[in-house]
Design a protein around this motif. Structure first.
Motif, PDB file in Angstrom:
ATOM      1  N   TYR A  80       0.838  -1.197   0.000  1.00 16.91           N
ATOM      2  CA  TYR A  80       0.000   0.000   0.000  1.00 16.91           C
ATOM      3  C   TYR A  80       0.872   1.246   0.000  1.00 16.91           C
ATOM      4  O   TYR A  80       2.044   1.215   0.397  1.00 16.91           O
ATOM      5  CB  TYR A  80      -0.890   0.080   1.251  1.00 16.91           C
ATOM      6  N   TRP A 126       0.070   5.099   1.587  1.00 23.37           N
ATOM      7  CA  TRP A 126      -0.899   5.904   2.344  1.00 23.37           C
ATOM      8  C   TRP A 126      -0.423   7.354   2.425  1.00 23.37           C
ATOM      9  O   TRP A 126       0.784   7.629   2.364  1.00 23.37           O
ATOM     10  CB  TRP A 126      -1.036   5.374   3.777  1.00 23.37           C
ATOM     11  N   TRP A 175      -4.778   2.699  10.832  1.00 23.22           N
ATOM     12  CA  TRP A 175      -4.943   2.005   9.555  1.00 23.22           C
ATOM     13  C   TRP A 175      -5.174   0.514   9.786  1.00 23.22           C
ATOM     14  O   TRP A 175      -4.502  -0.109  10.597  1.00 23.22           O
ATOM     15  CB  TRP A 175      -3.693   2.159   8.692  1.00 23.22           C
ATOM     16  N   GLU A 218      -6.956   0.143   4.633  1.00 25.35           N
ATOM     17  CA  GLU A 218      -7.819   1.319   4.690  1.00 25.35           C
ATOM     18  C   GLU A 218      -7.686   2.039   6.034  1.00 25.35           C
ATOM     19  O   GLU A 218      -7.367   1.412   7.051  1.00 25.35           O
ATOM     20  CB  GLU A 218      -9.285   0.906   4.496  1.00 25.35           C
TER      21      GLU A 218
END
Length: 329
Positions: free
Chosen positions: A73, A75, A108, A114
């Motif tokens: 990911y 972020w 998170w 997410e």
């Protein structure tokens, strides 16, 4: 979970040391992987060494699978492309991550990639942060000497007021019931997050700059800005050892206990990683991470370290590299 990269935007709302008693030292890693091209502000390695979260200077907050070395990911705290996150902590069970800059912190979900919350702290700057299993509790050390324990799912909030000056370092037990905090008032406290009651007080002759809890609940590590770096028994509150080194001063940026409780691994702002005997405080090994590209003099801050079994260690540093090192016994 697949390996696609998720980019999430938020709008804010809420020289080599001479070793006298060491069995080996090395500047050459077994392997290295680039996690941040332009270097990093902060990083954290999960307790089982399978995940790293890196606050990169050029590319937000990146999450890495250390088994495959694939990026999972990306972020961001803000939607303007800037990144000023300087504190990261992964829960012991790899369920959640907290990230913080000076003014706000985010929670998170690691499985989904997410965010589950974003909170602004207006009263004082955030100095350090930690999260317990399942994201149940978040510990926030602040510049006004207060430590906040916050439960996101219930909204419960407890403020620990035992410190009289700025907080420098915090840690939390995996179950979220116990906090270890250290500050400029020369004190470190072990306290109960359910009641705010102090369990042990650890005195130092100068400001406490780093604290760390053994995830198995056996030991605490507290270090000050001068000569004392101590291991404490969490049951009795008594000193187990004081790390032995010849320098007049040594600052620690991270500290991790081995699973068997025999060893302590530390990192520093001067590229050093050291392995210590918990019972005696003797220094056993030293490694020096690669310098950050373009730094003059050559330098790098060790952000985090971890044991890989009995034969290797791993590190994340401001050079943007994950490096693995062999333990020479």
């Amino acid at each position: 979970m697949n390996n696609r990269i998720k980019v999430i935007y938020f709008v804010i709302s809420l020289s080599t040391l001479t070793l006298m008693a060491c069995s080996g030292s090395s500047d050459v890693p077994v392997s290295e992987f680039r996690h941040a091209e332009g270097g990093s502000h902060a990083s954290h390695i999960s307790a089982d060494n399978t995940i790293a979260v890196v606050s990169s200077i050029d590319n937000g907050i990146t999450v890495w699978n250390l088994v495959t070395n694939e990026q999972r990911y990306v972020w961001r705290h803000q939607d303007d492309g800037s990144n000023s996150v300087t504190n990261i902590h992964i829960a012991f069970d790899n369920s959640y991550v907290v990230t913080a800059d000076r003014e706000a912190f985010a929670l998170w979900n690691l499985e989904l990639g997410e965010p589950e919350g974003f909170w602004r702290i207006d009263e004082a700057s955030i100095r350090d942060i930690a999260v317990s299993n399942q994201g149940r509790g978040i510990l926030v050390g602040r510049g006004n000497g207060k430590v906040m324990f916050f439960e996101p799912k219930t909204g419960r909030r407890l403020e620990f007021l035992g410190h009289q000056e700025k907080i420098n370092s915090v840690d939390i037990s995996p179950n979220g019931f116990y906090a270890l905090t250290g500050g400029n008032d020369y004190l470190a406290y072990l306290w109960d997050t359910r009641t705010g009651q102090v369990i042990h007080k650890f005195d130092h002759p100068s400001r406490v700059t780093k604290v760390s809890l053994d995830d198995q609940g056996r030991y605490a590590f507290t270090a000050d800005s001068k000569r004392d770096a101590r291991v404490w028994d969490l049951i009795t509150g008594k000193e187990v050892s004081n790390l032995q080194y010849s320098a007049r001063q040594r600052i620690f940026t991270t500290a991790v206990f081995s699973d068997n409780g025999k060893y302590l691994l530390t990192g520093s702002p001067s590229r050093r990683i050291n392995r210590w005997d918990v019972k005696t405080g003797a220094e056993l090994n030293e490694w020096r991470v690669s310098a950050r590209e373009g730094s003059k003099p050559a330098s790098a801050v060790v952000h985090d370290v971890g044991f890989i079994g009995d034969s290797e260690i791993v590190s994340e540093s401001s050079n943007g590299l994950l490096e693995k090192w062999k333990i020479e016994n």
